[in-house]
Design a protein around this motif. Structure first.
Motif, PDB file in Angstrom:
ATOM      1  N   VAL A 143     -16.771  -7.293 -33.728  1.00  0.00           N
ATOM      2  CA  VAL A 143     -16.928  -6.334 -32.622  1.00  0.00           C
ATOM      3  C   VAL A 143     -16.579  -7.000 -31.284  1.00  0.00           C
ATOM      4  O   VAL A 143     -17.074  -6.593 -30.232  1.00  0.00           O
ATOM      5  CB  VAL A 143     -18.366  -5.761 -32.579  1.00  0.00           C
ATOM      6  CG1 VAL A 143     -18.617  -4.844 -33.760  1.00  0.00           C
ATOM      7  CG2 VAL A 143     -19.421  -6.879 -32.536  1.00  0.00           C
ATOM      8  N   TRP A 145     -14.213  -7.570 -28.240  1.00  0.00           N
ATOM      9  CA  TRP A 145     -13.164  -6.781 -27.596  1.00  0.00           C
ATOM     10  C   TRP A 145     -12.368  -7.643 -26.622  1.00  0.00           C
ATOM     11  O   TRP A 145     -12.867  -8.651 -26.105  1.00  0.00           O
ATOM     12  CB  TRP A 145     -13.783  -5.599 -26.853  1.00  0.00           C
ATOM     13  CG  TRP A 145     -14.485  -4.633 -27.766  1.00  0.00           C
ATOM     14  CD1 TRP A 145     -15.718  -4.775 -28.323  1.00  0.00           C
ATOM     15  CD2 TRP A 145     -13.966  -3.393 -28.256  1.00  0.00           C
ATOM     16  NE1 TRP A 145     -16.017  -3.703 -29.114  1.00  0.00           N
ATOM     17  CE2 TRP A 145     -14.966  -2.826 -29.093  1.00  0.00           C
ATOM     18  CE3 TRP A 145     -12.773  -2.689 -28.068  1.00  0.00           C
ATOM     19  CZ2 TRP A 145     -14.800  -1.609 -29.737  1.00  0.00           C
ATOM     20  CZ3 TRP A 145     -12.613  -1.475 -28.700  1.00  0.00           C
ATOM     21  CH2 TRP A 145     -13.607  -0.946 -29.526  1.00  0.00           C
ATOM     22  N   PHE A 289     -24.166  -0.754 -25.531  1.00  0.00           N
ATOM     23  CA  PHE A 289     -23.022  -0.668 -26.438  1.00  0.00           C
ATOM     24  C   PHE A 289     -22.948  -1.894 -27.343  1.00  0.00           C
ATOM     25  O   PHE A 289     -22.719  -1.788 -28.556  1.00  0.00           O
ATOM     26  CB  PHE A 289     -21.734  -0.530 -25.620  1.00  0.00           C
ATOM     27  CG  PHE A 289     -20.478  -0.633 -26.429  1.00  0.00           C
ATOM     28  CD1 PHE A 289     -20.043   0.418 -27.219  1.00  0.00           C
ATOM     29  CD2 PHE A 289     -19.717  -1.804 -26.402  1.00  0.00           C
ATOM     30  CE1 PHE A 289     -18.880   0.317 -27.970  1.00  0.00           C
ATOM     31  CE2 PHE A 289     -18.550  -1.916 -27.140  1.00  0.00           C
ATOM     32  CZ  PHE A 289     -18.136  -0.845 -27.931  1.00  0.00           C
ATOM     33  N   ASN A 292     -25.731  -1.896 -29.957  1.00  0.00           N
ATOM     34  CA  ASN A 292     -25.453  -0.881 -30.969  1.00  0.00           C
ATOM     35  C   ASN A 292     -24.351  -1.345 -31.929  1.00  0.00           C
ATOM     36  O   ASN A 292     -24.424  -1.115 -33.141  1.00  0.00           O
ATOM     37  CB  ASN A 292     -25.063   0.430 -30.298  1.00  0.00           C
ATOM     38  CG  ASN A 292     -24.782   1.535 -31.295  1.00  0.00           C
ATOM     39  OD1 ASN A 292     -23.706   2.122 -31.335  1.00  0.00           O
ATOM     40  ND2 ASN A 292     -25.760   1.838 -32.142  1.00  0.00           N
ATOM     41  N   SER A 293     -23.338  -2.040 -31.385  1.00  0.00           N
ATOM     42  CA  SER A 293     -22.256  -2.552 -32.235  1.00  0.00           C
ATOM     43  C   SER A 293     -22.738  -3.680 -33.144  1.00  0.00           C
ATOM     44  O   SER A 293     -22.098  -3.999 -34.144  1.00  0.00           O
ATOM     45  CB  SER A 293     -21.085  -3.042 -31.370  1.00  0.00           C
ATOM     46  OG  SER A 293     -21.453  -4.183 -30.613  1.00  0.00           O
TER      47      SER A 293
END
Length: 329
Positions: A143, A145, A289, A292-293
């Motif tokens: 996850v 980015w 975020f 949650n990821s």
């Protein structure tokens, strides 16, 4: 004039609270639903974090020959944190508090500047280390980015530039002045084209280089004196990670060490690399975020984020407002 400035700063603080009143209400509502045993423990740890941060400042000031009591530095640190939030300017607005105190107590402003710069270097190096491991964990969870990698690179370059300036100041004031003047002329050329005016005074840059060099020359026993501030910096970060962990426990959400470190890394990466003071309005969304990821339920992630920011942002902010007012009275 001084009373007017104090009144304006306090007014800015009040306006900041009003502008974020809805968020502050949400934080208070969330905290009411948590386990008070863990929330109380987190408050004790937060107080410990504040003391450790003040002790780090105190240690680094002593390295440059400025001796202050822990209580004095504690009040200054809280006030500086408050000023940097209500009048953000890349941390420079808070330096006014240090300058004012240095002049009042007969200390060298150059030494205060270098002591503060050393604090940022130690603090940011500690953050870079944790964030590096946090990004590895995010990559493991698949996850990670591109914008997080880009933000980390920007942060790394910023810290490298700070270290380079201090190192160059220790070697040659003339070379530091030449380098800073080149950067200043480039920036002034760009702002001259865009805004038809110069952004930075060259005379001020020369004085800045002289002050940095003077302060760096005052450093005493840095070869051996780095151990204590480095240890305090590590303890500082462990305490902050512990507060995040206690937020999970306060709201009955299971968590692993990997989730804690990765979540903390994202939060503090964007506290630094953010267009808003302390990442307000940005960190809240990104930390939710990120958690949650990392397989934390979205509702729990949002609640934990608000509670964590309530402790690490709002409580120091309010304590800073009180400290700033008491310093000026």
């Amino acid at each position: 004039m001084k009373k007017l400035i104090i009144a304006v700063v306090v007014l800015l603080g009040i306006l900041f609270i009003i502008s974020r009143f809805t968020e502050l209400q949400e934080v208070l509502l969330v905290l009411q639903k948590g386990n008070w045993l863990w929330l109380g423990a987190a408050f004790v740890v937060l107080f410990g974090w504040i003391l450790v941060t003040a002790a780090t400042f105190q240690t680094l000031f002593s390295l440059v020959g400025v001796n202050k009591s822990l209580l004095q530095v504690l009040r200054l640190f809280l006030a500086v944190n408050f000023i940097n939030l209500v009048a953000p300017s890349a941390g420079m607005s808070g330096m006014v508090v240090f300058y004012s105190d240095a002049q009042k107590n007969g200390h060298s402003t150059a030494r205060i500047m270098v002591g503060s710069a050393l604090f940022l270097i130690f603090d940011y190096c500690g953050l870079l280390t944790i964030i590096f491991f946090g990004l590895i964990i995010l990559a493991f969870y698949q996850v990670l980015w591109a914008f997080e990698i880009f933000a980390f690179i920007l942060f790394f370059l910023f810290v490298t530039a700070m270290i380079s300036v201090v190192y160059l100041a220790s070697r040659s004031e003339e070379r530091l002045s030449r380098l800073l003047l080149k950067i200043t002329r480039f920036l002034n050329h760009a702002t001259g084209i865009l805004f038809k005016k110069k952004a930075i005074s060259e005379d001020r840059v020369i004085r800045f280089a002289a002050e940095i060099s003077e302060g760096v020359k005052a450093i005493q026993n840095l070869r051996h004196g780095w151990v204590r501030p480095a240890s305090l910096t590590i303890l500082n970060k462990l305490l902050l990670v512990s507060i995040l962990g206690m937020m999970f426990l306060a709201f009955g959400t299971p968590v692993t060490a990997g989730q804690l470190i990765a979540g903390f890394s994202i939060a503090y990466l964007f506290v630094i690399i953010s267009p808003t003071p302390a990442g307000i309005g940005i960190v809240e969304g990104l930390l939710t975020f990120a958690l949650n990821s990392l397989a934390v339920p979205i509702e729990a992630a949002a609640v934990i984020t608000l509670a964590f920011r309530g402790y690490t942002f709002w409580l120091p902010f309010l304590l800073g407002m009180i400290s700033f007012r008491s310093l000026q009275s």
